[in-house]
Write a protein that holds these residues in place. Structure first.
Motif, PDB file in Angstrom:
ATOM      1  N   ASP A  19       0.808  -1.222   0.000  1.00  0.00           N
ATOM      2  CA  ASP A  19       0.000   0.000   0.000  1.00  0.00           C
ATOM      3  C   ASP A  19       0.843   1.275   0.000  1.00  0.00           C
ATOM      4  OD1 ASP A  19      -2.406  -1.393  -0.016  1.00  0.00           O
ATOM      5  OD2 ASP A  19      -2.428  -1.583   2.177  1.00  0.00           O
ATOM      6  N   ALA A  20       2.164   1.119  -0.077  1.00  0.00           N
ATOM      7  CA  ALA A  20       3.033   2.299  -0.107  1.00  0.00           C
ATOM      8  C   ALA A  20       2.873   3.042  -1.437  1.00  0.00           C
ATOM      9  CB  ALA A  20       4.485   1.878   0.092  1.00  0.00           C
ATOM     10  N   GLN A  21       3.243   4.303  -1.449  1.00  0.00           N
ATOM     11  CA  GLN A  21       3.187   5.094  -2.685  1.00  0.00           C
ATOM     12  C   GLN A  21       4.426   4.876  -3.553  1.00  0.00           C
ATOM     13  OE1 GLN A  21       0.392   6.933  -3.583  1.00  0.00           O
ATOM     14  NE2 GLN A  21      -0.383   5.817  -1.789  1.00  0.00           N
ATOM     15  N   VAL A  22       5.552   4.616  -2.897  1.00  0.00           N
ATOM     16  CA  VAL A  22       6.805   4.330  -3.612  1.00  0.00           C
ATOM     17  C   VAL A  22       7.442   3.115  -2.952  1.00  0.00           C
ATOM     18  CG1 VAL A  22       7.202   6.727  -4.301  1.00  0.00           C
ATOM     19  CG2 VAL A  22       8.139   5.888  -2.143  1.00  0.00           C
ATOM     20  N   CYS A 214       2.379  -3.927  -6.695  1.00  0.00           N
ATOM     21  CA  CYS A 214       3.557  -3.081  -6.490  1.00  0.00           C
ATOM     22  C   CYS A 214       3.276  -1.669  -7.000  1.00  0.00           C
ATOM     23  CB  CYS A 214       4.755  -3.676  -7.234  1.00  0.00           C
ATOM     24  SG  CYS A 214       6.264  -2.703  -7.117  1.00  0.00           S
ATOM     25  N   PRO A 215       3.531  -0.627  -6.201  1.00  0.00           N
ATOM     26  CA  PRO A 215       3.228   0.737  -6.644  1.00  0.00           C
ATOM     27  C   PRO A 215       4.112   1.213  -7.791  1.00  0.00           C
ATOM     28  CG  PRO A 215       4.347   0.747  -4.518  1.00  0.00           C
ATOM     29  CD  PRO A 215       3.999  -0.667  -4.809  1.00  0.00           C
ATOM     30  N   GLN A 216       5.301   0.615  -7.971  1.00  0.00           N
ATOM     31  CA  GLN A 216       6.202   1.010  -9.058  1.00  0.00           C
ATOM     32  C   GLN A 216       6.792  -0.237  -9.724  1.00  0.00           C
ATOM     33  OE1 GLN A 216       8.455   3.644  -6.248  1.00  0.00           O
ATOM     34  NE2 GLN A 216       8.335   5.143  -7.922  1.00  0.00           N
ATOM     35  N   ALA A 289       0.933  -3.239 -10.802  1.00  0.00           N
ATOM     36  CA  ALA A 289       0.397  -2.291  -9.818  1.00  0.00           C
ATOM     37  C   ALA A 289      -1.055  -2.552  -9.458  1.00  0.00           C
ATOM     38  CB  ALA A 289       0.535  -0.861 -10.365  1.00  0.00           C
TER      39      ALA A 289
END
Length: 352
Positions: A19-22, A214-216, A289
């Protein structure tokens, strides 16, 4: 050479980072290793699909099926099989129970955490050298056979049907590996029992791979490029989410999921036994993502203490064996000593 060392920090489960942004820096691959879209151009072909049902039909279909397996092992090192004889209902239950495990609260899963002493259990990145870039994935590894090393204390007790389902699945996969061994032996011009004898009392293990969203995803990999060190690998993929990529020439080819199929690939030990005729090929896993992905790799390997070397029948009179004799146990130790640099059979051969 130094044996790989553990990171001093506590293990971080990738599932907790979804849930992280990066993504944390330790998961960011160097630019040359990132999954650029251009790394898998069109027109490079697709992993072969083999209908194993042909083995039970007439002589002509049996021969065509065997030729298809042989061609796939020579050209790709990978193929998908349908009509493989493994219960489709059992495959569905395997996905269900293992997804159920990874959906459990973290404190429940942590009770099964593995350690440097054994890779069995719930893990994320054991056995990597300090400072190594990490992969975006968690896993659970179990020894299934021989019976002497099977330890149910390492097996999750939840979901309630997980142990029985995994045992049943392992038994069916052993039978399938036996069929594939027969086919490979015969297509090499050898007797049907050749690979069975070379494997001795074969061992089997299961690695359940969980790749959180995955955020990235363009900066990392779920599993870095490698070839499998053992004999045969049979992969139960996610029916709906792509992720596995196979190296073909200079391209990374995405394996398209086929309902009810299993993915088979040749490991390093079969490449050695066949003196390079059948190829153990690099592969990797990309993440995305949008959704998580679950896959299950069943490893079927030679007995640890038997010498593995090219079959004399496959070494031409005017050539030499391509590989030196080595037990599977010695080979695994060599790969561990190489650490992050040791990912393929070629790496191991250079180190000996």
């Amino acid at each position: 050479m130094n044996v790989v060392q553990e990171w001093p920090e506590p293990v971080v489960r990738v599932q907790t980072l979804a849930d992280a942004q990066v993504i944390p820096e330790r998961y960011i691959k160097p630019p040359s290793e990132r999954p650029h879209p251009s790394s898998a151009p069109g027109g490079a072909g697709s992993v072969p699909i083999v209908d194993l049902g042909g083995l039970k039909r007439g002589a002509a279909e049996r021969q065509a099926t065997m030729l298809a397996v042989s061609d796939a092992c020579i050209d790709w090192g990978f193929f998908q099989v349908v009509n493989h004889g493994v219960s489709l209902e059992l495959m569905a239950r395997m996905r269900e129970v293992w997804k159920g495990f990874f959906d459990l609260p973290m404190e429940v899963k942590q009770a099964y955490a593995n350690s440097p002493a054994t890779f069995e259990g719930y893990g994320s990145r054991l056995g990597v050298k300090k400072g190594a870039i990490l992969d975006w994935g968690d896993y659970y590894f179990l020894q299934l056979s021989p019976q002497s090393i099977k330890n149910y204390d390492k097996w999750p007790s939840l979901p309630a049907s997980l142990r029985e389902t995994t045992d049943d699945y392992g038994e069916e996969l052993v039978k399938l590996c036996g069929v594939i061994q027969n086919v490979l032996s015969l297509t090499l011009g050898l007797d049907e029992g050749f690979l069975h004898r070379e494997f001795g009392e074969a061992g089997a293990g299961l690695r359940v791979n969980y790749y959180p969203r995955c955020p990235q995803p363009d900066l990392t990999l779920g599993l870095s490029p490698h070839s499998d060190p053992g004999g045969l690998t049979i992969l139960l993929t996610d029916d709906h989410v792509k992720g596995l990529q196979v190296r073909k020439g200079g391209s990374w080819i995405t394996v398209e999921p086929i309902p009810d199929a299993l993915v088979v690939n040749v490991g390093d030990q079969i490449q050695v036994l066949t003196n390079g005729t059948y190829k153990s090929v690099e592969h990797r896993v990309v993440v995305n993502a949008v959704t998580e992905r679950l896959s299950m790799a069943f490893f079927y390997n030679p007995q640890d203490d038997l010498l593995i070397h090219p079959a004399k029948e496959l070494v031409a009179d005017d050539t030499y064996p391509m590989y030196k004799p080595k037990t599977f146990k010695e080979y695994k130790l060599c790969m561990r000593m190489l650490g992050p640099r040791g990912k393929t059979l070629a790496d191991a051969m250079k180190a000996t």
